[in-house]
Motif scaffolding. Structure first.
Motif, mmCIF file in Angstrom:
data_model
loop_
_atom_site.group_PDB
_atom_site.id
_atom_site.type_symbol
_atom_site.label_atom_id
_atom_site.label_comp_id
_atom_site.label_asym_id
_atom_site.label_seq_id
_atom_site.Cartn_x
_atom_site.Cartn_y
_atom_site.Cartn_z
ATOM 1 N N GLU A 21 44.523 19.232 30.033
ATOM 2 C CA GLU A 21 45.294 20.383 29.580
ATOM 3 C C GLU A 21 46.392 20.756 30.566
ATOM 4 O O GLU A 21 47.416 21.326 30.180
ATOM 5 N N ALA A 22 46.205 20.421 31.845
ATOM 6 C CA ALA A 22 47.249 20.686 32.834
ATOM 7 C C ALA A 22 48.504 19.875 32.530
ATOM 8 O O ALA A 22 49.630 20.339 32.745
ATOM 9 N N ASN A 72 48.143 25.333 19.228
ATOM 10 C CA ASN A 72 48.115 25.377 20.680
ATOM 11 C C ASN A 72 49.114 26.443 21.109
ATOM 12 O O ASN A 72 49.483 27.300 20.293
ATOM 13 N N ARG A 73 49.586 26.409 22.332
ATOM 14 C CA ARG A 73 50.453 27.491 22.802
ATOM 15 C C ARG A 73 51.875 27.405 22.237
ATOM 16 O O ARG A 73 52.617 28.406 22.282
ATOM 17 N N THR A 74 52.283 26.243 21.698
ATOM 18 C CA THR A 74 53.654 26.097 21.219
ATOM 19 C C THR A 74 53.783 25.937 19.714
ATOM 20 O O THR A 74 54.815 26.286 19.153
ATOM 21 N N GLU A 79 40.179 19.985 32.030
ATOM 22 C CA GLU A 79 41.144 20.819 32.749
ATOM 23 C C GLU A 79 42.366 20.015 33.173
ATOM 24 O O GLU A 79 43.507 20.484 33.052
ATOM 25 N N ASP A 128 45.984 17.808 21.590
ATOM 26 C CA ASP A 128 45.101 18.895 22.019
ATOM 27 C C ASP A 128 43.689 18.406 22.299
ATOM 28 O O ASP A 128 43.127 17.620 21.520
ATOM 29 N N LYS A 162 50.385 21.523 29.546
ATOM 30 C CA LYS A 162 51.037 22.799 29.861
ATOM 31 C C LYS A 162 52.425 22.618 30.464
ATOM 32 O O LYS A 162 53.202 23.572 30.520
ATOM 33 N N THR A 163 52.755 21.411 30.904
ATOM 34 C CA THR A 163 54.066 21.186 31.505
ATOM 35 C C THR A 163 55.141 20.883 30.461
ATOM 36 O O THR A 163 56.322 20.817 30.803
#
Length: 333
Positions: free
Chosen positions: A27-28, A255-257, A24, A41, A31-32
């Motif tokens: 991954e924090a 991943n998210r991007t 966690e 990842d 995320k920035t």
């Protein structure tokens, strides 16, 4: 190695080897950032740890940094056959949270560089070149730090697809000979984006087995890829003929991007048909629909690189889909 980290840590910054309990926090940090390569990842670390686990002398040593008890940076590292790298490639730069005080960032880089030197002395391993991607006109602070340490520098070319462009714009930038092949392939094959079916994934595994002439990796690594797909961290593009037979498929992680190519398999009897072209096109189409910003195609090769004909052919094929090239600096002693 634990002693090395204890010597590096101080009252403000604590460095430790990341374990499952740190997922966690790891991954924090990611995320920035507006852009995060898939090499950072967490699921990629888990997969590669399993993939390389049987290699002689393999040891995964991802670092996570805490400043005032909060995670501020991560650094994916591993030792494989006496070489320190980010799982077989260049050593990527430590990823630091935006807004971290300049004084702390400088200290993080000093600690990171000292860690590499200490690992070399303790294990006799040698580091791969330090890779730094130039995504804008400014050198990263890590690149400046390495330069100031007197390290030499080479450059390499990284291939991407800018997914903020429309699908039509991206297709128009494909290698000229690829455009009619994509159109032909879309007529020939029934394509599908798969994100959950175990049965279809098993078909893909079997196709890869048949094409490769046997199992080239453990069942556990396949299971991890399937879990990534179900968790929204990967997807599969399949192609079938008029009889519903699977003739090709490509697996991509994301991943998210951004997303990147992982593995593919194609019926060799259809080698002259546009299979891979359609898989790439449909993958890009899906990436755009998911709002990804970048598709990491991979590293280009030059005449000076030591690579096989097969590797060169793969790069030549994939480069035909790229509409963006970034420079990567390689620092070495």
């Amino acid at each position: 190695m634990i002693n090395i980290l204890e010597q590096l840590s101080d009252n403000n910054i604590v460095v430790s080897f990341a374990t499952e309990k740190d997922k966690e926090s790891w991954e924090a940090v990611l995320k920035t950032k507006n852009f995060v390569s898939n090499r950072y990842d967490w699921n990629n670390l888990v997969y590669l740890n399993t993939y390389f686990s049987k290699e002689s002398g393999y040891k995964q040593i991802p670092l996570i940094y805490f400043y005032k008890n909060k995670p501020v940076a991560v650094w994916p590292l591993a030792i494989i056959n006496g070489v320190l790298s980010s799982h077989g490639g260049d050593v990527v730069e430590p990823l630091v949270i935006e807004g971290t005080p300049q004084k702390v960032r400088k200290q993080l880089f000093e600690m990171s560089y000292s860690f590499i030197s200490s690992i070399e002395n303790e294990t006799a391993c040698k580091p791969s070149p330090f890779g730094v991607i130039l995504s804008n006109i400014n050198l990263s602070e890590w690149a400046v730090y390495l330069h100031n340490q007197g390290m030499k520098c080479l450059s390499k070319q990284l291939l991407y697809v800018d997914l903020t462009c429309s699908l039509e714009e991206i297709k128009s930038s494909f290698r000229k000979s690829y455009r009619p092949l994509v159109t032909k392939g879309l007529r020939l094959w029934d394509s599908e984006v798969v994100t959950s079916s175990r049965d279809v994934f098993e078909e893909f595994m079997q196709l890869h087995h048949d094409v490769a002439g046997g199992w080239t990796r453990s069942r556990e690594t396949w299971d991890l890829h399937y879990e990534m797909m179900v968790n929204g961290e990967a997807f599969l593009i399949t192609l079938r003929d008029d009889n519903g037979v699977l003739v090709g498929a490509g697996f991509f992680v994301n991943n998210r991007t951004n997303a990147c190519y992982a593995i593919a398999a194609y019926d060799r009897s259809l080698f002259k048909e546009p299979l891979g072209h359609v898989v790439q096109y449909k993958a890009i189409e899906y990436m755009i629909s998911k709002g990804f910003k970048w598709y990491e195609i991979g590293e280009n090769v030059s005449i000076l690189d030591e690579s096989t004909d097969k590797e060169r052919n793969i790069v030549k094929f994939k480069s035909g889909f790229s509409n963006l090239s970034l420079a990567q600096l390689q620092f070495y002693r």
